[in-house]
Design an enzyme around this catalytic site. Structure first.
Site, PDB file in Angstrom:
ATOM      1  N   ASP A  45      70.760  25.379  25.779  1.00 17.66           N
ATOM      2  CA  ASP A  45      70.577  25.549  24.342  1.00 17.66           C
ATOM      3  C   ASP A  45      69.217  25.037  23.887  1.00 17.66           C
ATOM      4  OD1 ASP A  45      73.014  26.742  24.056  1.00 17.66           O
ATOM      5  OD2 ASP A  45      74.043  24.976  23.272  1.00 17.66           O
ATOM      6  N   GLU A 123      69.243  22.317  12.716  1.00 18.20           N
ATOM      7  CA  GLU A 123      69.305  21.334  11.644  1.00 18.20           C
ATOM      8  C   GLU A 123      67.946  20.731  11.349  1.00 18.20           C
ATOM      9  OE1 GLU A 123      68.815  19.487  15.092  1.00 18.20           O
ATOM     10  OE2 GLU A 123      70.928  20.020  14.874  1.00 18.20           O
TER      11      GLU A 123
END
Length: 267
Positions: A45, A123
């Site tokens: 990721d 984020e």
């Protein structure tokens, strides 16, 4: 079709990327690192986050595919031993995709008139090092609360399973257009109070953080962080651009959550 391979530096990943490169050429694909139609991220990721930021200037024009060389990742649909199946999926590609929202960040500094703009897939956080951060939080330009604590995290639905989850945020399905704000070690007592729970806002709403100290703060957007600077305000919103993943085989979200955090496949 033009494709590119974006890989991390591990020995295993390099081997997989080399095999993928050879088989892509043999199947008739054009390798184009500058203007690809599909970005093949090989690693985990973190590698896909890096690939996204590398091609964020053309995110409206590319689709991403994740190949994982470790354990199952949230952004990876293919494992390193499934290269042949991936090639077949690319050969049968007709442009199908699934898209997810991105986080737009606008920062105004106290020591300059300039405004910085960032795009995040997971984020963004704001923290004050060494002492308590005091900041007013606005939703749709209306004061919501005065926060005291270590910091605040604003995430996308796809980012809800990352740092957001580790600070007590909710897990949100990535097909929902929403922003989530989670508190990082907030102070709550008889004198100082915050909501003390994650806040999820509608796609048209903004979250604005205005620090109340003339001090230096550390800002992050995904893997990127900045040197401490005096920040006047940060405004978060759903970006007008989205990330697209090629939908050759897109694994079910809740299945990934169960596998990654609960270990359902081992029970």
């Amino acid at each position: 079709m033009k494709v590119t391979i974006f890989a991390n530096a591990s020995a295993k990943t390099k081997k997989v990327a080399g095999e993928l490169h050879t088989k892509l050429l043999a199947a008739g694909f054009e390798i184009d690192d500058e203007h690809p139609d599909i970005v093949l991220s090989v690693g985990g990721d973190g590698t896909l986050l890096a690939a996204f930021h590398h091609y964020s200037h053309m995110v409206d024009q590319v689709r991403f595919v994740g190949v994982h060389t470790g354990h199952l990742g949230f952004y990876t649909d293919w494992r390193d031993y499934e290269i042949d199946q991936l090639i077949n999926g690319l050969l049968e590609d007709n442009g199908q995709s699934v898209t997810y929202p991105l986080l737009a960040v606008d920062i105004t500094y106290a020591d300059t008139d300039a405004t910085d703009h960032y795009l995040a897939l997971n984020e963004s956080t704001l923290k004050k090092l060494g002492s308590t951060m005091v900041a007013d939080v606005y939703i749709q330009d209306e004061l919501f609360e005065r926060f005291r604590g270590d910091g605040l995290c604003v995430s996308t639905p796809t980012g809800s399973t990352a740092y957001n989850k580790s600070v007590g945020g909710a897990v949100i399905h990535p097909r929902l257009d929403a922003l989530q704000m989670a508190e990082i070690a907030s102070i709550n007592n008889r004198v100082f109070r915050t909501l003390g729970s994650p806040v999820i806002v509608a796609p048209y709403e903004t979250i604005t953080i205005r620090p109340q100290q003339q001090s230096h703060f550390v800002f992050t957007a995904d893997q990127m962080d900045t040197q401490p600077r005096p920040i006047e305000q940060i405004r978060y919103s759903i970006a007008n651009r989205r990330i697209a993943f090629a939908q050759h085989r897109h694994n079910r979200f809740w299945q990934r959550v169960g596998t990654s955090f609960i270990g359902l496949d081992e029970q």
